[in-house]
Write an enzyme that holds these catalytic residues in place. Structure first.
Site, PDB file in Angstrom:
ATOM      1  N   ALA A  93     -17.390 -23.532 168.834  1.00  0.00           N
ATOM      2  CA  ALA A  93     -18.588 -23.443 167.991  1.00  0.00           C
ATOM      3  C   ALA A  93     -18.274 -23.703 166.529  1.00  0.00           C
ATOM      4  O   ALA A  93     -18.233 -22.791 165.725  1.00  0.00           O
ATOM      5  CB  ALA A  93     -19.224 -22.060 168.163  1.00  0.00           C
TER       6      ALA A  93
ATOM      7  N   GLU B 122     -12.843 -18.361 166.480  1.00  0.00           N
ATOM      8  CA  GLU B 122     -12.356 -18.078 167.832  1.00  0.00           C
ATOM      9  C   GLU B 122     -10.942 -18.618 167.940  1.00  0.00           C
ATOM     10  O   GLU B 122     -10.745 -19.818 168.079  1.00  0.00           O
ATOM     11  CB  GLU B 122     -13.268 -18.729 168.872  1.00  0.00           C
ATOM     12  CG  GLU B 122     -14.711 -18.277 168.790  1.00  0.00           C
ATOM     13  CD  GLU B 122     -15.642 -19.403 168.356  1.00  0.00           C
ATOM     14  OE1 GLU B 122     -15.261 -20.583 168.412  1.00  0.00           O
ATOM     15  OE2 GLU B 122     -16.772 -19.075 167.946  1.00  0.00           O
TER      16      GLU B 122
ATOM     17  N   SER C 134      -4.797 -29.145 160.819  1.00  0.00           N
ATOM     18  CA  SER C 134      -3.919 -29.913 161.708  1.00  0.00           C
ATOM     19  C   SER C 134      -2.536 -29.279 161.819  1.00  0.00           C
ATOM     20  O   SER C 134      -1.957 -29.213 162.899  1.00  0.00           O
ATOM     21  CB  SER C 134      -3.801 -31.353 161.198  1.00  0.00           C
ATOM     22  OG  SER C 134      -2.878 -32.073 161.955  1.00  0.00           O
TER      23      SER C 134
ATOM     24  N   ARG D  17      -0.883 -28.073 165.398  1.00  0.00           N
ATOM     25  CA  ARG D  17       0.380 -28.612 165.915  1.00  0.00           C
ATOM     26  C   ARG D  17       1.342 -27.511 166.335  1.00  0.00           C
ATOM     27  O   ARG D  17       2.348 -27.778 166.992  1.00  0.00           O
ATOM     28  CB  ARG D  17       1.027 -29.514 164.864  1.00  0.00           C
ATOM     29  CG  ARG D  17       0.213 -30.769 164.614  1.00  0.00           C
ATOM     30  CD  ARG D  17       0.725 -31.573 163.453  1.00  0.00           C
ATOM     31  NE  ARG D  17      -0.284 -32.525 163.031  1.00  0.00           N
ATOM     32  CZ  ARG D  17      -0.014 -33.735 162.568  1.00  0.00           C
ATOM     33  NH1 ARG D  17       1.233 -34.142 162.472  1.00  0.00           N
ATOM     34  NH2 ARG D  17      -1.003 -34.522 162.208  1.00  0.00           N
TER      35      ARG D  17
ATOM     36  N   ARG E 176     -20.083 -25.763 164.465  1.00  0.00           N
ATOM     37  CA  ARG E 176     -21.250 -26.138 163.664  1.00  0.00           C
ATOM     38  C   ARG E 176     -21.783 -24.902 162.927  1.00  0.00           C
ATOM     39  O   ARG E 176     -21.953 -23.844 163.509  1.00  0.00           O
ATOM     40  CB  ARG E 176     -22.355 -26.700 164.572  1.00  0.00           C
ATOM     41  CG  ARG E 176     -23.568 -27.169 163.778  1.00  0.00           C
ATOM     42  CD  ARG E 176     -24.741 -27.529 164.679  1.00  0.00           C
ATOM     43  NE  ARG E 176     -25.325 -26.317 165.246  1.00  0.00           N
ATOM     44  CZ  ARG E 176     -25.533 -26.128 166.548  1.00  0.00           C
ATOM     45  NH1 ARG E 176     -25.190 -27.041 167.429  1.00  0.00           N
ATOM     46  NH2 ARG E 176     -26.073 -25.008 166.966  1.00  0.00           N
TER      47      ARG E 176
END
Length: 197
Positions: A126, A140, A113, A117, A128
Protein backbone atom coordinates in the site's frame (compact mmCIF):
# COMPACT_ATOMS: atom_id res chain seq x y z
CA UNK A 1 2.11 14.99 -13.93
CA UNK A 2 4.78 14.14 -11.37
CA UNK A 3 6.10 17.09 -9.39
CA UNK A 4 9.81 17.82 -9.70
CA UNK A 5 12.02 19.08 -6.87
CA UNK A 6 11.33 22.75 -7.68
CA UNK A 7 7.56 22.13 -7.65
CA UNK A 8 7.74 20.11 -4.41
CA UNK A 9 9.62 22.90 -2.65
CA UNK A 10 7.09 25.45 -3.93
CA UNK A 11 4.16 23.29 -2.74
CA UNK A 12 5.80 23.03 0.70
CA UNK A 13 6.40 26.80 0.81
CA UNK A 14 2.78 27.45 -0.23
CA UNK A 15 1.54 24.88 2.33
CA UNK A 16 -0.34 22.95 -0.37
CA UNK A 17 1.66 19.94 0.79
CA UNK A 18 2.32 19.93 4.53
CA UNK A 19 4.99 17.72 6.08
CA UNK A 20 5.54 18.17 9.81
CA UNK A 21 8.19 18.55 10.87
CA UNK A 22 9.25 19.90 7.52
CA UNK A 23 12.34 18.12 6.20
CA UNK A 24 15.34 20.22 5.21
CA UNK A 25 15.32 21.35 1.59
CA UNK A 26 18.33 19.06 0.99
CA UNK A 27 15.97 16.08 1.49
CA UNK A 28 14.20 17.05 -1.76
CA UNK A 29 15.86 15.73 -4.90
CA UNK A 30 14.73 15.03 -8.44
CA UNK A 31 11.10 14.02 -7.94
CA UNK A 32 10.90 13.05 -4.27
CA UNK A 33 11.38 14.02 -0.66
CA UNK A 34 13.03 11.70 1.85
CA UNK A 35 11.01 10.63 4.90
CA UNK A 36 12.40 9.14 8.08
CA UNK A 37 11.38 6.39 10.47
CA UNK A 38 9.39 7.10 13.62
CA UNK A 39 9.83 5.32 16.94
CA UNK A 40 6.68 3.17 17.05
CA UNK A 41 6.29 -0.42 15.84
CA UNK A 42 3.68 -3.16 16.04
CA UNK A 43 4.23 -6.89 15.50
CA UNK A 44 2.08 -9.99 15.35
CA UNK A 45 2.08 -12.26 18.36
CA UNK A 46 2.93 -15.92 17.90
CA UNK A 47 -0.27 -17.27 16.44
CA UNK A 48 -2.11 -20.56 16.40
CA UNK A 49 -4.31 -21.97 13.64
CA UNK A 50 -7.45 -20.69 15.38
CA UNK A 51 -6.26 -17.14 14.74
CA UNK A 52 -6.39 -17.56 10.96
CA UNK A 53 -8.11 -14.59 9.34
CA UNK A 54 -10.60 -15.19 6.55
CA UNK A 55 -9.68 -12.19 4.42
CA UNK A 56 -12.43 -12.96 1.91
CA UNK A 57 -15.07 -12.66 4.63
CA UNK A 58 -14.30 -9.40 6.40
CA UNK A 59 -17.56 -9.54 8.36
CA UNK A 60 -16.01 -12.47 10.23
CA UNK A 61 -13.03 -10.38 11.28
CA UNK A 62 -13.75 -8.23 14.30
CA UNK A 63 -11.56 -5.52 15.75
CA UNK A 64 -10.88 -7.52 18.92
CA UNK A 65 -9.35 -10.28 16.75
CA UNK A 66 -6.79 -7.84 15.36
CA UNK A 67 -6.05 -6.59 18.88
CA UNK A 68 -5.62 -10.18 20.10
CA UNK A 69 -3.06 -11.11 17.46
CA UNK A 70 -0.98 -7.91 17.41
CA UNK A 71 1.05 -6.43 20.20
CA UNK A 72 0.40 -3.06 21.71
CA UNK A 73 2.60 -0.47 20.02
CA UNK A 74 6.27 -0.86 20.84
CA UNK A 75 7.65 2.64 21.41
CA UNK A 76 11.40 3.20 21.48
CA UNK A 77 12.20 5.81 24.12
CA UNK A 78 15.64 6.78 22.86
CA UNK A 79 16.70 7.66 19.34
CA UNK A 80 19.67 5.31 19.58
CA UNK A 81 17.49 2.30 20.42
CA UNK A 82 16.91 -0.08 17.56
CA UNK A 83 14.00 -2.27 16.50
CA UNK A 84 15.16 -5.74 15.44
CA UNK A 85 13.52 -7.44 12.46
CA UNK A 86 14.65 -11.06 11.96
CA UNK A 87 14.74 -12.82 8.58
CA UNK A 88 11.16 -13.54 7.53
CA UNK A 89 9.89 -11.06 10.13
CA UNK A 90 6.98 -8.70 9.55
CA UNK A 91 6.20 -5.52 11.48
CA UNK A 92 4.35 -2.27 11.16
CA UNK A 93 6.27 0.96 11.58
CA UNK A 94 5.45 4.60 11.01
CA UNK A 95 7.03 7.66 9.48
CA UNK A 96 8.34 10.28 11.86
CA UNK A 97 6.75 12.94 9.67
CA UNK A 98 3.04 13.67 9.45
CA UNK A 99 1.91 14.28 5.85
CA UNK A 100 -1.12 16.28 4.66
CA UNK A 101 -2.10 16.34 0.98
CA UNK A 102 -4.68 18.51 -0.81
CA UNK A 103 -7.56 16.95 -2.75
CA UNK A 104 -5.75 17.26 -6.09
CA UNK A 105 -2.39 15.62 -5.27
CA UNK A 106 -1.66 11.91 -4.75
CA UNK A 107 1.53 10.72 -3.07
CA UNK A 108 3.55 7.58 -3.78
CA UNK A 109 5.95 6.23 -1.15
CA UNK A 110 8.82 3.99 -2.22
CA UNK A 111 11.38 2.26 -0.05
CA UNK A 112 15.04 3.00 -0.46
CA UNK A 113 16.94 0.87 -2.96
CA UNK A 114 19.91 0.45 -0.61
CA UNK A 115 17.59 -1.05 2.05
CA UNK A 116 15.79 -3.25 -0.49
CA UNK A 117 19.14 -4.70 -1.54
CA UNK A 118 19.52 -5.93 2.04
CA UNK A 119 16.08 -7.56 1.92
CA UNK A 120 13.98 -4.86 3.62
CA UNK A 121 10.61 -4.27 2.01
CA UNK A 122 9.31 -0.96 3.35
CA UNK A 123 5.84 -0.72 1.88
CA UNK A 124 4.68 -4.24 1.13
CA UNK A 125 1.69 -3.23 -1.02
CA UNK A 126 0.00 0.00 0.00
CA UNK A 127 2.30 2.75 -1.17
CA UNK A 128 -0.37 5.17 -2.49
CA UNK A 129 -1.11 8.18 -0.26
CA UNK A 130 -4.59 9.36 -1.21
CA UNK A 131 -5.54 12.96 -2.00
CA UNK A 132 -6.92 14.52 1.18
CA UNK A 133 -4.74 12.31 3.40
CA UNK A 134 -3.46 13.63 6.73
CA UNK A 135 -1.46 11.65 9.26
CA UNK A 136 1.63 9.57 9.79
CA UNK A 137 2.20 6.96 7.12
CA UNK A 138 2.17 3.39 8.39
CA UNK A 139 4.93 1.26 6.87
CA UNK A 140 4.64 -2.50 6.31
CA UNK A 141 8.11 -3.95 6.90
CA UNK A 142 9.10 -7.41 5.74
CA UNK A 143 12.62 -8.76 6.02
CA UNK A 144 13.07 -10.96 2.95
CA UNK A 145 16.84 -11.16 3.40
CA UNK A 146 19.06 -13.59 5.31
CA UNK A 147 20.32 -11.10 7.93
CA UNK A 148 18.65 -9.69 11.03
CA UNK A 149 18.08 -5.98 10.43
CA UNK A 150 18.07 -3.23 13.05
CA UNK A 151 15.87 -0.21 12.28
CA UNK A 152 16.50 3.04 14.13
CA UNK A 153 14.28 6.11 14.58
CA UNK A 154 15.10 9.01 12.25
CA UNK A 155 16.92 6.84 9.71
CA UNK A 156 15.98 7.62 6.11
CA UNK A 157 13.31 5.05 5.27
CA UNK A 158 11.67 6.05 1.99
CA UNK A 159 11.05 8.63 -0.69
CA UNK A 160 7.68 10.29 -1.20
CA UNK A 161 6.84 11.65 -4.64
CA UNK A 162 3.75 13.49 -5.79
CA UNK A 163 1.43 13.47 -8.77
CA UNK A 164 -0.71 16.47 -9.65
CA UNK A 165 -4.25 15.48 -10.68
CA UNK A 166 -6.10 17.38 -13.39
CA UNK A 167 -8.79 18.39 -10.90
CA UNK A 168 -9.78 17.91 -7.27
CA UNK A 169 -11.26 14.57 -6.24
CA UNK A 170 -14.99 14.37 -5.56
CA UNK A 171 -14.29 12.23 -2.48
CA UNK A 172 -10.82 12.98 -1.07
CA UNK A 173 -9.77 10.81 1.86
CA UNK A 174 -10.55 13.41 4.54
CA UNK A 175 -14.18 13.70 3.30
CA UNK A 176 -15.01 9.97 3.14
CA UNK A 177 -17.36 8.59 5.77
CA UNK A 178 -15.60 5.21 5.58
CA UNK A 179 -12.01 6.53 5.86
CA UNK A 180 -10.66 4.01 8.39
CA UNK A 181 -7.28 5.65 8.97
CA UNK A 182 -8.23 9.33 8.92
CA UNK A 183 -5.75 11.44 10.93
CA UNK A 184 -3.89 8.33 12.09
CA UNK A 185 -0.99 8.72 14.44
CA UNK A 186 1.36 5.88 15.23
CA UNK A 187 1.59 2.29 13.98
CA UNK A 188 -2.13 1.64 13.55
CA UNK A 189 -3.08 -2.04 12.99
CA UNK A 190 -5.37 -3.24 10.20
CA UNK A 191 -9.00 -2.20 10.38
CA UNK A 192 -10.17 -4.82 7.89
CA UNK A 193 -13.37 -5.33 9.92
CA UNK A 194 -14.50 -1.90 8.78
CA UNK A 195 -14.47 -3.02 5.11
CA UNK A 196 -17.92 -3.38 3.59
CA UNK A 197 -16.90 -5.04 0.35
Amino acid sequence: MRLNDRQILQALDDKRIIIEPRPDNEKVSGISIDLTLGNEFRVFKTHKARNALDLGNSSAVIASTIDEITTSPIVLDKDDEGFTLPPGGFALGVTYECVTLPSDIVGWLDGRSSLARLGLMVHATAHRIDPGWSGNIVLEFCNAGPLTLVLRPHMSIGALNFEQLESECLRPYNKRANAKYKDQRGAVASKIAADKS
